[in-house]
Design an enzyme around this catalytic site. Structure first.
Site, PDB file in Angstrom:
ATOM      1  N   ASP A 217       0.851  -1.180   0.000  1.00 49.37           N
ATOM      2  CA  ASP A 217       0.000   0.000   0.000  1.00 49.37           C
ATOM      3  C   ASP A 217       0.892   1.237   0.000  1.00 49.37           C
ATOM      4  O   ASP A 217       1.999   1.232   0.542  1.00 49.37           O
ATOM      5  CB  ASP A 217      -0.886   0.014   1.248  1.00 49.37           C
ATOM      6  CG  ASP A 217      -1.770  -1.217   1.336  1.00 49.37           C
ATOM      7  OD1 ASP A 217      -2.477  -1.501   0.353  1.00 49.37           O
ATOM      8  OD2 ASP A 217      -1.731  -1.898   2.372  1.00 49.37           O
ATOM      9  N   ASP A 256      -1.620  -2.522  -4.787  1.00 49.00           N
ATOM     10  CA  ASP A 256      -2.542  -2.842  -3.704  1.00 49.00           C
ATOM     11  C   ASP A 256      -3.323  -1.561  -3.385  1.00 49.00           C
ATOM     12  O   ASP A 256      -3.814  -0.903  -4.291  1.00 49.00           O
ATOM     13  CB  ASP A 256      -1.777  -3.395  -2.504  1.00 49.00           C
ATOM     14  CG  ASP A 256      -2.679  -4.180  -1.544  1.00 49.00           C
ATOM     15  OD1 ASP A 256      -3.892  -4.300  -1.810  1.00 49.00           O
ATOM     16  OD2 ASP A 256      -2.177  -4.670  -0.522  1.00 49.00           O
ATOM     17  N   ASP A 260      -4.488   2.241   3.621  1.00 53.39           N
ATOM     18  CA  ASP A 260      -5.167   1.257   4.456  1.00 53.39           C
ATOM     19  C   ASP A 260      -5.061   1.682   5.915  1.00 53.39           C
ATOM     20  O   ASP A 260      -3.983   2.090   6.381  1.00 53.39           O
ATOM     21  CB  ASP A 260      -4.558  -0.136   4.282  1.00 53.39           C
ATOM     22  CG  ASP A 260      -5.087  -0.852   3.045  1.00 53.39           C
ATOM     23  OD1 ASP A 260      -5.776  -0.198   2.240  1.00 53.39           O
ATOM     24  OD2 ASP A 260      -4.809  -2.054   2.884  1.00 53.39           O
ATOM     25  N   ARG A 315     -13.727   1.203  -3.161  1.00 50.02           N
ATOM     26  CA  ARG A 315     -13.160   1.421  -1.833  1.00 50.02           C
ATOM     27  C   ARG A 315     -12.784   2.881  -1.586  1.00 50.02           C
ATOM     28  O   ARG A 315     -11.631   3.236  -1.483  1.00 50.02           O
ATOM     29  CB  ARG A 315     -11.944   0.531  -1.584  1.00 50.02           C
ATOM     30  CG  ARG A 315     -12.243  -0.947  -1.654  1.00 50.02           C
ATOM     31  CD  ARG A 315     -11.015  -1.765  -1.292  1.00 50.02           C
ATOM     32  NE  ARG A 315     -11.264  -3.207  -1.437  1.00 50.02           N
ATOM     33  CZ  ARG A 315     -10.366  -4.155  -1.193  1.00 50.02           C
ATOM     34  NH1 ARG A 315      -9.151  -3.812  -0.790  1.00 50.02           N
ATOM     35  NH2 ARG A 315     -10.676  -5.422  -1.350  1.00 50.02           N
TER      36      ARG A 315
END
Length: 437
Positions: A217, A256, A260, A315
């Site tokens: 990430d 990715d 996060d 997302r």
């Protein structure tokens, strides 16, 4: 008054309100300090990161702990110096963690063509994953190569740190910031080009036809508290998914997430950022499993405001467990759009005063995606300039995934809330790196 053009619009802005004649000794120095991004702190009541002790980052750093860096090695050295003493790290220019290319991380003997030959569905099948493959196999050599990259591109951010970009063109390429098990971190005015995983893994058992899975990430907030991410830009940049090849009939996925927030992280504010050109963008809470839930329940409190989410697939964010407040954000979809808000296990999302710009053919019902039955609050949102009840439209368009209204809490940690109809102009003109200092 002055006028400023932004994305074809003209807006008026007051200036000079703080540029009054200085009549008190020391006022000039104080004003200079207030303009120093490294010394700025999160304002009171500005989202969940202002809760309790607030977020001050390294603003109290003494002169010995203020660094200006221009290289990846210099950046990592600055992070390591002084432990958790307050520190300010100013990034000048673009720092590339993978300037030497992916070959620099490859383990001796690694060969991608050999990897493809051994693990193709025709040769390997789709019933067995690669976890038992020995170290000297193509998969073992891929693991070793990925471990080399992992060590090279990750940077651990200590507590009491402020990282800021200098000027309009500061940032990172190929870097993964690890804000892990620390407290009090500020990241501002930086452009991030998402790291690419040089060595994605093929998993034959992922789905009906197998899939490529990647690591890294751009930024990870893992078990950390009091984190403020402000006026940054997150993008895939020169390596968009659209330019990636396909192997075994599946996209060779080398990205990715962009951000996060996981493993019991808490009290995070993300404001005035741009998230663009990405697939799986922001994940809050990384698993439904009960073992993970024990650490996530009661945590994952995150605020998003005045962010631009543009050209994303999904997302923005997907939420599990957390009390997430999303207000005054602008969502601009394209034809690849899947959804914005993912409603996951025990999530408590409040989505208010946001604006959505959807292209012809993309139904408003797609803004929300139900992964689990978790009530949410979604009031005063506008779609293409029209006030819209997102929950009602979703339930009408997707009756097999009915959502319930009422998140069960009311956000109080907000600064000024702008009218939702004005959000596209305000956010498009103000969000992203290069807007400060």
């Amino acid at each position: 008054m002055r006028t400023q053009k932004c994305h074809g619009r003209v807006i008026a802005a007051l200036v000079g309100c703080t540029a009054l004649v200085l009549s008190v000794t020391g006022t000039a120095a104080a004003q200079s300090a207030s303009r120093d991004l490294g010394r700025q702190v999160l304002p009171a009541n500005d989202g969940w990161a202002s809760y309790g002790t607030g977020t001050t980052g390294g603003s109290a750093a003494d002169a010995e702990h203020v660094h200006t860096v221009t290289t990846w090695a210099g950046f990592k050295a600055a992070l390591a110096e002084g432990g958790t003493a307050p520190k300010i790290i100013k990034v000048k220019g673009v720092i590339d963690a993978v300037a030497e290319g992916c070959d620099a991380f490859a383990a001796p003997g690694y060969d991608f063509d050999a990897y493809l030959a051994k693990y193709s569905p025709e040769a390997w099948g789709l019933d067995t994953d690669l976890s038992a493959e020995p170290d000297d196999s193509p998969e073992g050599l891929r693991r070793a190569s990925q471990a080399n990259q992992d060590t090279a591109i990750k940077a651990s951010i200590p507590s009491n740190t402020t990282i800021v970009g200098v000027g309009r063109n500061a940032g990172f390429k190929g870097v993964s910031l690890q804000i892990k098990a620390v407290d009090n971190v500020i990241v501002r005015n930086l452009a991030f080009e998402s790291p690419i995983d040089c060595f994605p893994q093929w998993d034959p058992t992922d789905g009906a036809t197998g899939n490529w899975n990647s690591e890294y990430d751009t930024a990870v907030v893992y078990g950390a508290t009091h984190v403020w991410l402000d006026h940054n830009t997150f993008t895939d940049g020169t390596h968009p998914d659209s330019a990636a090849p396909a192997y075994f009939g599946m996209l060779y996925q080398q990205h990715d997430g962009e951000l996060d927030i996981v493993r019991g992280a808490d009290h995070v504010t993300a404001s005035w950022n741009v998230f663009t050109e990405h697939d799986k963008t922001i994940l809050i809470g990384n698993s439904d499993s009960e073992s993970t839930a024990v650490g996530d329940r009661g945590h994952l409190k995150v605020t998003f405001h005045h962010n631009l989410f543009s050209g994303l697939v999904e997302r923005a964010p997907r939420v599990r467990f957390g009390q997430v407040d999303s207000y005054n954000n602008h969502f601009v979809a394209n034809d690849d759009y899947a959804y914005s808000f993912g409603i996951g296990k025990e999530s408590q999302l409040v989505a208010e005063h946001n604006a959505f710009t959807l292209p012809t053919g993309v139904g408003t019902g797609k803004v929300l995606k139900r992964w689990n039955v978790s009530p949410l609050t979604a009031d005063d949102n506008y779609v293409n300039g029209v006030r819209t009840d997102l929950i009602a439209v979703h339930n009408a368009e997707i009756p097999g995934e009915v959502l319930e209204s009422g998140a069960g809490w009311t956000p109080t940690l907000r600064t000024e809330v702008d009218p939702a109809k004005s959000v596209p102009r305000i956010v498009d003109c103000g969000a992203g790196a290069g807007r400060l200092g």
